[in-house]
Motif scaffolding. Structure first.
Motif, mmCIF file in Angstrom:
data_model
loop_
_atom_site.group_PDB
_atom_site.id
_atom_site.type_symbol
_atom_site.label_atom_id
_atom_site.label_comp_id
_atom_site.label_asym_id
_atom_site.label_seq_id
_atom_site.Cartn_x
_atom_site.Cartn_y
_atom_site.Cartn_z
ATOM 1 N N PRO A 273 0.791 -1.231 0.000
ATOM 2 C CA PRO A 273 0.000 0.000 0.000
ATOM 3 C C PRO A 273 0.827 1.287 0.000
ATOM 4 O O PRO A 273 0.259 2.374 -0.069
ATOM 5 C CB PRO A 273 -0.769 -0.105 1.318
ATOM 6 N N ASP A 274 2.139 1.173 0.070
ATOM 7 C CA ASP A 274 2.996 2.356 0.011
ATOM 8 C C ASP A 274 4.402 1.925 -0.392
ATOM 9 O O ASP A 274 4.679 0.736 -0.579
ATOM 10 C CB ASP A 274 3.013 3.112 1.356
ATOM 11 N N ARG A 275 5.289 2.891 -0.529
ATOM 12 C CA ARG A 275 6.653 2.632 -1.002
ATOM 13 C C ARG A 275 7.460 1.776 -0.030
ATOM 14 O O ARG A 275 8.509 1.232 -0.396
ATOM 15 C CB ARG A 275 7.385 3.968 -1.200
ATOM 16 N N TRP A 276 6.998 1.639 1.209
ATOM 17 C CA TRP A 276 7.792 0.952 2.228
ATOM 18 C C TRP A 276 7.134 -0.355 2.661
ATOM 19 O O TRP A 276 7.253 -0.779 3.799
ATOM 20 C CB TRP A 276 7.990 1.883 3.429
ATOM 21 N N ASN A 277 6.441 -1.015 1.723
ATOM 22 C CA ASN A 277 5.728 -2.243 2.100
ATOM 23 C C ASN A 277 6.674 -3.353 2.559
ATOM 24 O O ASN A 277 6.277 -4.223 3.333
ATOM 25 C CB ASN A 277 4.820 -2.719 0.963
ATOM 26 N N THR A 278 7.928 -3.354 2.087
ATOM 27 C CA THR A 278 8.857 -4.379 2.564
ATOM 28 C C THR A 278 9.151 -4.197 4.044
ATOM 29 O O THR A 278 9.478 -5.163 4.741
ATOM 30 C CB THR A 278 10.179 -4.332 1.777
ATOM 31 N N TRP A 279 9.042 -2.965 4.524
ATOM 32 C CA TRP A 279 9.254 -2.719 5.963
ATOM 33 C C TRP A 279 8.167 -3.391 6.798
ATOM 34 O O TRP A 279 8.427 -3.804 7.934
ATOM 35 C CB TRP A 279 9.269 -1.215 6.251
ATOM 36 N N ALA A 280 6.961 -3.536 6.252
ATOM 37 C CA ALA A 280 5.890 -4.196 6.996
ATOM 38 C C ALA A 280 6.291 -5.616 7.382
ATOM 39 O O ALA A 280 6.057 -6.063 8.515
ATOM 40 C CB ALA A 280 4.601 -4.208 6.173
ATOM 41 N N LEU A 281 6.925 -6.333 6.452
ATOM 42 C CA LEU A 281 7.392 -7.684 6.760
ATOM 43 C C LEU A 281 8.509 -7.645 7.803
ATOM 44 O O LEU A 281 8.491 -8.411 8.773
ATOM 45 C CB LEU A 281 7.879 -8.372 5.489
ATOM 46 N N GLY A 282 9.471 -6.745 7.611
ATOM 47 C CA GLY A 282 10.551 -6.635 8.588
ATOM 48 C C GLY A 282 10.037 -6.255 9.958
ATOM 49 O O GLY A 282 10.508 -6.772 10.992
#
Length: 417
Positions: free
Chosen positions: A90-99
């Motif tokens: 949903p935003d540019r930092w979706n990989t951070w959601a997993l981290g």
């Protein structure tokens, strides 16, 4: 007995592009006064497009900060500046959601916090927090601030669908939803009539207690230009300065304004190049200057020394009140509000604070009238400044107390169940 809150916030020092981190910092600073120990789960510096190392000193030394990995799709995965829309959902930092989920789950298994908290506008923080709640069943409080979906935003149909889906999941997951304005709360009560209104709580933005000090005495000489300032993002169309620029141009053409009578600084707008082109096209660049970002402490000092502070908030954001309004209040300088009369910001600034310099942001003629009124009051030494008592009334420490009370409420209910 002190209890622990695990707080997911992408915007946190040293991120340098959002006032949203100041709200989180305020909660972190004051929650311990209410027997709640905050632990912040945020991103590593690599994820941020711009950092301010000096802002790290604002984090209380006793606060535990967990930094998880994450990429910025726009910078790290784009080719020639382009990337597919789905890759930034949903935003540019979706990989951070997993981290954040992995780091948060590891920490939870060792320390067992009492409550989870997550803040918007980075939707990935909500996604990670909802996943943690699903696995751990720890009560979740969402500090939404502004609505996920409202009239006209998100404009992109794809993102509007995605945000709508996240919103529905959030309503099914969170024990409490916090917004910052009455308009935002009304929207959710009307949109979800099956949800008890008590689930939606208002904790307004406010003034950091350390700012509640006497401002410097400003004595601009009559032969010096009046200095007006806007400090911070001016997103389109929310804070579009086009009508303001036209008003300045009209007054210049009529001989009412010149560089020796007025100087306007728009600081760190986020659209600097575009606004410089507009200013140049209208030939008002000797009056209006678009300036780059400076450190937050310097920005506050600049506000405190301005003759007047410009506040933009258009009709697209009638359910929002910018945090900037409260910073302006704390600086105890005259405010010029370019607002929409139907909005929550107008109700706060014009009705509650009684600021007399308020005009329709979209009307050049109305802006001309209010600038004339302001300039006249300036030269007669009769400028209106909001009362000092308002600063204490909007202290952020009160907001932290309200959040602590909400934490107590949702965790006590869970324990009783």
């Amino acid at each position: 007995m002190t209890r622990t809150a695990l707080m997911l916030a992408f915007y946190f020092p040293p991120f340098a592009q959002s006032s949203g981190s100041i709200r989180t910092l305020s909660f972190v600073r004051h929650l311990p006064d209410h027997q709640w120990q905050p632990v912040v789960l945020t991103a590593r510096e690599h994820a941020y497009p711009e950092i301010d190392q000096g802002s790290l000193t604002a984090i209380p030394s006793q606060t535990t900060v967990i930094r998880s990995r994450g990429l910025d799709v726009a910078r790290h995965l784009a080719l020639a500046g382009c990337y597919p829309k789905w890759l930034a959902t949903p935003d540019r930092w979706n990989t951070w959601a997993l981290g954040a989920f992995v780091a948060g789950l590891n920490w939870i298994r060792r320390h067992e916090p009492t409550v989870l908290w997550a803040t918007f506008p980075i939707a990935s923080a909500l996604v990670a927090a909802m996943a943690l709640h699903k696995v751990t069943k720890i009560p979740l409080v969402v500090d939404l601030r502004d609505p996920l979906v409202y009239e006209g935003w998100p404009e992109d149909p794809w993102m509007r669908t995605i945000y709508g889906s996240i919103e529905k999941r959030m309503l099914a997951t969170a024990s409490a939803i916090v917004v910052t304005t009455p308009g935002a709360r009304r929207l959710y009560i009307e949109r979800y009539p099956h949800v008890p209104p008590s689930r939606f709580t208002i904790i307004a933005n406010g003034v950091e207690d350390a700012m509640n000090v006497a401002p410097p005495r400003i004595e601009t000489a009559h032969d010096q230009p009046i200095n007006l300032l806007h400090s911070g993002l001016m997103e389109l169309p929310d804070r579009d300065p086009t009508s303001f620029f036209k008003a300045i141009a009209r007054m210049q053409d009529q001989g009412e304004l010149a560089e020796k009578t007025l100087r306007v600084i728009l600081r760190a707008t986020g659209h600097d190049d575009q606004y410089r082109r507009q200013v140049a096209a209208l030939k008002i660049d000797r009056i209006v200057s678009i300036e780059q970002r400076i450190a937050h402490a310097e920005a506050i000092e600049e506000m405190r020394r301005a003759d007047g502070l410009l506040l933009f908030q258009g009709a697209q954001c009638n359910r929002q009140i910018p945090a900037k309004a409260y910073e302006y209040l704390a600086c105890r300088r005259p405010i010029i509000g370019l607002l929409d009369a139907a909005g929550d910001t107008y109700q706060l600034v014009a009705d509650q604070w009684q600021v007399p310099y308020v005009a329709d942001m979209s009307s050049p003629s109305a802006i001309v009238d209010i600038l004339r009124k302001f300039i006249s009051a300036f030269h007669s030494r009769d400028l209106f400044v909001p009362a000092a008592a308002l600063v204490q009334r909007h202290a952020r420490s009160w907001g932290a107390g309200e959040l602590a009370a909400l934490f107590n409420q949702v965790t006590d209910v869970t324990q009783d169940a």
